[in-house]
Write an enzyme that holds these catalytic residues in place. Structure first.
Site, mmCIF file in Angstrom:
data_model
loop_
_atom_site.group_PDB
_atom_site.id
_atom_site.type_symbol
_atom_site.label_atom_id
_atom_site.label_comp_id
_atom_site.label_asym_id
_atom_site.label_seq_id
_atom_site.Cartn_x
_atom_site.Cartn_y
_atom_site.Cartn_z
ATOM 1 C CG ASN A 129 -15.767 86.264 53.361
ATOM 2 O OD1 ASN A 129 -15.357 86.919 54.308
ATOM 3 N ND2 ASN A 129 -16.377 85.101 53.513
ATOM 4 N NE ARG B 231 -13.371 83.663 54.771
ATOM 5 C CZ ARG B 231 -12.965 82.605 55.458
ATOM 6 N NH1 ARG B 231 -11.679 82.376 55.632
ATOM 7 N NH2 ARG B 231 -13.845 81.761 55.973
ATOM 8 N NE ARG C 231 -17.040 78.123 60.797
ATOM 9 C CZ ARG C 231 -16.935 78.965 59.772
ATOM 10 N NH1 ARG C 231 -15.974 79.867 59.752
ATOM 11 N NH2 ARG C 231 -17.776 78.910 58.756
ATOM 12 C CB THR D 188 -20.372 78.629 54.814
ATOM 13 O OG1 THR D 188 -20.132 79.970 54.417
ATOM 14 C CG2 THR D 188 -19.084 77.821 54.706
ATOM 15 C CG HIS E 15 -14.029 86.146 58.564
ATOM 16 N ND1 HIS E 15 -14.390 85.101 59.377
ATOM 17 C CD2 HIS E 15 -14.655 85.934 57.383
ATOM 18 C CE1 HIS E 15 -15.205 84.290 58.702
ATOM 19 N NE2 HIS E 15 -15.376 84.779 57.491
ATOM 20 N NE ARG F 14 -22.372 80.714 46.238
ATOM 21 C CZ ARG F 14 -23.102 79.737 45.693
ATOM 22 N NH1 ARG F 14 -22.582 78.548 45.476
ATOM 23 N NH2 ARG F 14 -24.349 79.964 45.350
#
Length: 331
Positions: A137, A105, A168, A247, A192, A98
């Site tokens: 990610n 990222r 978003r 998230t 991304h 994570r």
């Protein structure tokens, strides 16, 4: 005679029939579970399989969902053994290390490559014809890694890409204009994350170009500072991580949106990560998000988006950054 035998009389012996549209979620962390519940509540599959190396957490999450079976139409199964995922139509990979607060990222990458070396061969073994959707990610690099490790054709390996960034973006434009996001057409392409590219030239409401009304939109010289909206998109994930630690909900809904387009063969256009070599002046083997058509066979077509010179330059810069990382990877 057992209670069951007293209650039910058999008419015929049923042949075992495989699931028609089975979906697997790999990883039962926050994103995996948000994806699972979003897929379940949209009623997208007749069987949902879940797999993770953390056996107790997996067992607990599967049981918790199974206890809600009365309210669902989907059979839910889970195991750390990948045989439980056999014959999946779509496999969603959310597993991985994570992202920590403040961590980029790209920093995550080699940690996750090593995890993928275990996951991807297992998926291929049990679902050789599946469509592979990567969510972990840094998603663009890991989609490339999944493509390389799986040996799948490019149309069956998709990264969730900027589908969420664009959502978003549309939400924030809608807030500014007091309109529903679905009426605000806007695309974010490229990487991304931190170097994503907002296509201001394409932003429109009911076919009316916003840049046509405000030619400075998205530039430094814009008195209304629309550029700040893209900054909010980029900072959005970091802000949520800072506030709640991770998230989950929005990315989970975004995943279900993509799965729906595939399972229902909708031919809907989404900004997802695909091999962009040869497009927009990109020379290397990198995956970036561009508008793509999703259906039953996976990613069937790419839309030729008209980008301004500056936007195209940003996409090329993203590609160079990603390639710089990719060529160092030990696959």
């Amino acid at each position: 005679m057992s209670t069951k035998e007293k209650l039910i009389s058999h008419v015929m012996k049923e042949e075992p029939v495989g699931s028609r549209n089975k979906v697997t979620v790999v990883g039962v962390g926050m994103v995996g579970m948000a994806s699972a519940i979003s897929i379940l509540l949209k009623d997208l599959c007749d069987e949902l399989a879940m797999v993770d190396v953390m056996e107790d957490k997996l067992k607990g999450e599967v049981m918790d969902l199974q206890h809600g079976s009365l309210f669902l139409k989907t059979k839910i199964v889970g195991d750390k053994d990948y045989s439980v995922t056999a014959n999946s139509k779509v496999v969603v990979v959310t597993a991985g290390a994570r992202q920590q607060e403040g961590e980029s990222r790209l920093n995550l990458v080699q940690r996750n490559v090593n995890i993928f070396k275990f996951i991807i061969p297992n998926i291929v073994k049990y679902s050789p014809n599946c469509i592979l959707m990567v969510v972990s990610n840094p998603v663009d690099i890991l989609t490339y890694v999944a493509w390389k490790l799986s040996g799948f054709p490019r149309h069956r390996v998709i990264g969730s890409g900027t589908n969420l960034d664009s959502a978003r973006f549309r939400h924030l434009i809608g807030e500014k204009l007091h309109l529903h996001p679905s009426s605000c057409h806007a695309w974010i392409v490229g990487e991304h994350g931190d170097s994503s590219v907002p296509v201001w030239s394409g932003v429109n409401v009911a076919g009316v170009s916003l840049q046509g009304l405000n030619p400075q939109m998205g530039t430094e010289g814009d008195g209304e500072d629309w550029k700040a909206i893209h900054k909010e998109v980029v900072d959005g994930a970091y802000e949520v991580i800072k506030l709640k630690g991770y998230t989950s909900w929005a990315i989970g809904m975004s995943v279900a949106d993509l799965v729906e387009s595939i399972i229902k063969n909708m031919h809907k256009v989404h900004p997802v990560s695909t091999l962009v070599q040869g497009m927009h002046g990109v020379k290397d083997e990198v995956f970036l998000s561009v508008p793509c058509v999703l259906g039953n066979s996976g990613l069937t077509d790419v839309i030729h988006m008209t980008l301004k010179a500056e936007e195209e330059k940003q996409v090329q810069k993203s590609a160079e950054t990603l390639w710089g990382v990719q060529k160092e990877l030990i696959l």
